[in-house]
Design a protein around this motif. Sequence first.
Motif, PDB file in Angstrom:
ATOM      1  N   LYS A  49       0.906  -1.295   0.287  1.00 16.00           N
ATOM      2  CA  LYS A  49      -0.400   0.012   0.117  1.00 16.00           C
ATOM      3  C   LYS A  49       0.638   1.164  -0.093  1.00 16.00           C
ATOM      4  N   GLY A  50       0.754   2.399  -0.245  1.00 17.82           N
ATOM      5  CA  GLY A  50       0.852   3.744  -0.853  1.00 17.82           C
ATOM      6  C   GLY A  50       0.427   4.359   0.649  1.00 17.82           C
ATOM      7  N   MET A  51       1.403   5.838   0.918  1.00 17.67           N
ATOM      8  CA  MET A  51       0.614   6.662   1.426  1.00 17.67           C
ATOM      9  C   MET A  51      -0.761   7.028   2.143  1.00 17.67           C
ATOM     10  N   LYS A  52      -0.877   6.805   0.832  1.00 13.33           N
ATOM     11  CA  LYS A  52      -2.324   7.681   0.707  1.00 13.33           C
ATOM     12  C   LYS A  52      -3.811   6.448   1.162  1.00 13.33           C
ATOM     13  N   ALA A  53      -3.270   5.282   0.633  1.00 13.68           N
ATOM     14  CA  ALA A  53      -4.187   4.356   1.313  1.00 13.68           C
ATOM     15  C   ALA A  53      -4.014   3.540   2.464  1.00 13.68           C
ATOM     16  N   VAL A  54      -2.577   3.829   3.116  1.00 12.47           N
ATOM     17  CA  VAL A  54      -2.795   4.252   4.898  1.00 12.47           C
ATOM     18  C   VAL A  54      -3.502   4.889   5.458  1.00 12.47           C
ATOM     19  N   LEU A  55      -3.228   6.400   4.764  1.00 13.43           N
ATOM     20  CA  LEU A  55      -3.867   7.102   5.669  1.00 13.43           C
ATOM     21  C   LEU A  55      -4.711   7.407   5.162  1.00 13.43           C
ATOM     22  N   GLU A  56      -5.791   6.302   3.861  1.00  6.96           N
ATOM     23  CA  GLU A  56      -7.091   6.878   4.238  1.00  6.96           C
ATOM     24  C   GLU A  56      -7.980   5.863   4.977  1.00  6.96           C
ATOM     25  N   GLU A  57      -6.838   3.983   5.665  1.00 11.25           N
ATOM     26  CA  GLU A  57      -7.351   3.930   6.250  1.00 11.25           C
ATOM     27  C   GLU A  57      -6.941   4.238   7.799  1.00 11.25           C
ATOM     28  N   HIS A  58      -6.825   5.181   8.008  1.00  8.07           N
ATOM     29  CA  HIS A  58      -6.353   5.811   9.281  1.00  8.07           C
ATOM     30  C   HIS A  58      -7.339   6.501   9.549  1.00  8.07           C
TER      31      HIS A  58
END
Length: 114
Positions: free
Chosen positions: A42-51
Motif C-alpha cells: 500500500k502507498g501512503m494515500k491508502a494508509v492514510l485513508e485507512e487511518h
Amino acid sequence: MRDTVIPMDNPDPEKRGKIQKMIFPEDLPHTHPYYDFRGKPKGMKAVLEEHGLLHGLQKANGGKHQGECKFCKSSRETQERLVREAQAMAAGGEELEGALEDVLQVPTSNTCCM
C-alpha cells in the motif's frame, strides 16, 4: 512490509487498535479503487485513508495529503550532509567542524509530512 496496529491516539476511535495490513489483499473486488494493486504494498494515500486521516490532512495542507514542511526538509538536508561528512571522515579526511552537532529540532506541525 509487515502488518501494524493503528495507534490508540488515532483521531477516529473506531479505528484505534485495529490491525492494518500493509499489502493489498489479492481478493479485492473488481470495482475496488485499488483493484490493480492486488498483492502489492500500500502507498501512503491508502494508509492514510485507512487511518481516517486523509481528509483532515488534505484540509490542513491546502489539498495535499503529504508534503515536506520546513522542519522535515531541513532535517533531511542535515542528515544528508552528516552522511557526506561521515563518508569523507571514513575515507581519511579530517573531522569537519560541527560534524557531530545535535541536529534535532522540535517540529512545529503534526499535519505536514505523513
